[in-house]
Each structure stands twice: as structure tokens, then as C-alpha cells.
Scaffold this active site. Structure first.
Site, PDB file in Angstrom:
ATOM      1  N   SER A  97       2.520  -3.939  -0.426  1.00 59.16           N
ATOM      2  CA  SER A  97       0.964  -4.033  -0.425  1.00 59.16           C
ATOM      3  C   SER A  97       0.653  -5.306  -1.023  1.00 59.16           C
ATOM      4  O   SER A  97       0.492  -6.391  -0.508  1.00 59.16           O
ATOM      5  CB  SER A  97       0.823  -2.793  -1.452  1.00 59.16           C
ATOM      6  OG  SER A  97      -0.449  -2.370  -1.727  1.00 59.16           O
ATOM      7  N   ASP A 227      -0.691   5.111   6.974  1.00 59.81           N
ATOM      8  CA  ASP A 227      -1.071   4.439   5.808  1.00 59.81           C
ATOM      9  C   ASP A 227      -2.607   4.638   5.359  1.00 59.81           C
ATOM     10  O   ASP A 227      -3.464   3.897   6.093  1.00 59.81           O
ATOM     11  CB  ASP A 227      -0.734   2.707   5.709  1.00 59.81           C
ATOM     12  CG  ASP A 227      -0.849   2.275   4.509  1.00 59.81           C
ATOM     13  OD1 ASP A 227      -1.627   2.468   3.652  1.00 59.81           O
ATOM     14  OD2 ASP A 227       0.054   1.150   4.171  1.00 59.81           O
ATOM     15  N   HIS A 256       1.772   4.783   2.962  1.00 65.62           N
ATOM     16  CA  HIS A 256       1.743   3.523   2.289  1.00 65.62           C
ATOM     17  C   HIS A 256       3.007   3.324   1.379  1.00 65.62           C
ATOM     18  O   HIS A 256       3.803   2.344   1.264  1.00 65.62           O
ATOM     19  CB  HIS A 256       0.559   3.376   1.234  1.00 65.62           C
ATOM     20  CG  HIS A 256       0.483   1.907   0.665  1.00 65.62           C
ATOM     21  ND1 HIS A 256      -0.105   0.999   1.597  1.00 65.62           N
ATOM     22  CD2 HIS A 256       0.333   1.765  -0.622  1.00 65.62           C
ATOM     23  CE1 HIS A 256      -0.150  -0.160   0.647  1.00 65.62           C
ATOM     24  NE2 HIS A 256      -0.140   0.384  -0.656  1.00 65.62           N
TER      25      HIS A 256
END
Length: 276
Positions: A97, A227, A256
Site C-alpha cells: 500500500s 481491492d 487490499h
């Protein structure tokens, strides 16, 4: 475990496990978490003979809660200070991320010999926010909403993210893990509100296009199609097109936080790629 002091006097906490002659794997966490988010990966790769290192980004976890420096250039400079202090050579940098953005900015600027490969998992590059140059991006109003909710009640916001879209626990039939939810919330609340607030701009508005173009080393890009935080279509496929030596692995229906929900599968895939 220890700390490294950066050029502006910030103490950055890090973990460093495993044989000093093992190839270093450096893990970069997402917003608003800490090095603890990598437990499943660090234990796995430690058992395979790697030296595993993970740091808490400034303002996160156990690192200093600074007034400034909560943007990608400083994050990358902090990583450079860590890799210099530990004299890491031929390291593999693995980012999730926001950490994927940090890896991208650092690797694009790293000193020769420091980096062998990189892995981007559910990562924010090339750029998240919607703009004329990125029509498929997420509207700025979404990130403004995160900022408003963080300022009003950070604890509630973090509980809602962890129990909902981050791990896909809001999907029909999903089996939620209370341990993952509680640990996400714990990590988030350990960090500084000001750092987390400013980091929203860093992860959403930083354009990594030129960084991706500069990277010479092989890069594995892993992303789930479900996601809800960093939408697939506006991230991984675009990132691979910009890399000189990129490999895309797509995970149908994965969320995610797929590293935590499916650690065995993801860890094995990363290991196979590292050995290829």
C-alpha cells in the site's frame, strides 16, 4: 531491534532478525500501521534463511512523532538512512500500500548495489487521486472525507476500516478475523494523528510515474481485483506498463489486506519469485 537517527534527528525504529550473511528483505508497511503488520512475512522468510528487516515509518508505531517530514521524499530519505546505517547490499524491498509508494521512491533513488529486487503489494503507484492525467483515479473528496473522519474520531475511523474494506470483511460471506481487526486498530492508534493526517496526502496525491520509469531492477507487482482501498484497474496494470522489468501477479477477488488474509499463498509466491 533498535533505532537509526535520520539527518533531521528523527529516531526511526526497526526490527532486524536473522543471519547477517543472509540476503536482506526490507519490509515497508501501509498507512497507518507499523512494522508489526509484517509478522507473518518476517517469520516465514526468517525460516527460509533471509535476514528480515522492518521499520516503523516516522510518526508511526514506535518511531518519533515528528512535526514534519510526512511526505514521500522524506520517507525515502529515512529508508536510505536505515539502509546506510545497516550497510545493506543487494536487498529486496517489499512494500504494501503506502509502503509500496515508499519503496518506489526509494528504489528509484537508491545508491548502486543497495537494491537487487522490489515487490509492490496492493501498492498506491502510479498515483491514486483522480485528475485529468489520471481519469480513473479516486476523487479527492474521498480523501478529504478520510481527513475529516480522522480529525473527528480517529479511533472510530480505524475500527471501521479494519472491520470493513481493508480485509474485505464487509463482503457477503466473508469470515472476519477479530484478531486482525484488533491488531490493525492497535497499530494505528500507536502512531501520531498528525502524521497519519498528513500521510493521506502523501499516499493519495504523490505521482510515482517518473520513479517507476527510472527503476532498473526486477519488480514483482501483486494486487487483488477486489481491492476497495487501492482499486486494481488504476494501479497495478498501469504500474507494470511503466516499469522496465515488471511482473504482474493478479489475485481474483482478493482484498487490499491480502497479505494478512492469505499469507501462505502470498508468501510462497514471493519466495518463488525471489528464487527465480
Amino acid at each position: 531491534m533498535g533505532t537509526v537517527t535520520t539527518s533531521d534527528g528523527t529516531a526511526v525504529f526497526y526490527k532486524d532478525w536473522g543471519p547477517r550473511d543472509g540476503q536482506p528483505l526490507v519490509f515497508h508497511h501501509g498507512w497507518p500501521l507499523s512494522a508489526d503488520d509484517w509478522d507473518a512475512q518476517m517469520l516465514f522468510f526468517l525460516q527460509h534463511g533471509y535476514r528480515v528487516i522492518a521499520h516503523d515509518r516516522r510518526g508511526h508505531g514506535r518511531s518519533d512523532q515528528t512535526a514534519g517530514g510526512h511526505e514521500m521524499d522524506t520517507y525515502a530519505a529515512d529508508v536510505a538512512a536505515l539502509t546506510d546505517a545497516l550497510d545493506l547490499r543487494d536487498a529486496v524491498h517489499i512494500g504494501h500500500s503506502t509502503g509500496g509508494g515508499e519503496v518506489t521512491r526509494y528504489v528509484a533513488r537508491a545508491k548502486p548495489g543497495r537494491v537487487a529486487k522490489a515487490v509492490l503489494v496492493s501498492a498506491v503507484p502510479p498515483v491514486m487521486v483522480k485528475a485529468d492525467s489520471n481519469p480513473g483515479g479516486t476523487p479527492i473528496e474521498v480523501f478529504d472525507g478520510f481527513r475529516a473522519q480522522l480529525a473527528a474520531n480517529r479511533a472510530q475511523l480505524y475500527a471501521e476500516i479494519a472491520s470493513g474494506p481493508f480485509y474485505g470483511f464487509n463482503r457477503p460471506g466473508a469470515e472476519a478475523s477479530q484478531g486482525l481487526i484488533d491488531n490493525w486498530w492497535r497499530q494505528g492508534m500507536t502512531g501520531a494523528a498528525n502524521a497519519h493526517y498528513e500521510c493521506i496526502k502523501a499516499f493519495s496525491e504523490t505521482d510515482f510515474t517518473e520513479d517507476l520509469k527510472k527503476i532498473e531492477v526486477p519488480v514483482l507487482v501483486m494486487h487483488g481485483t477486489d481491492d476497495q482501498i487501492v482499486p486494481y484497474d488504476d494501479s497495478a496494470p498501469l504500474t507494470v506498463k511503466l516499469l522496465k522489468n515488471g511482473t504482474l501477479k493478479t489475485y481474483e477477488g482478493y482484498p487490499h489486506g491480502m497479505l494478512s488474509v492469505h499469507p501462505d499463498e502470498l508468501n510462497a509466491a514471493i519466495l518463488e519469485w525471489l528464487k527465480s
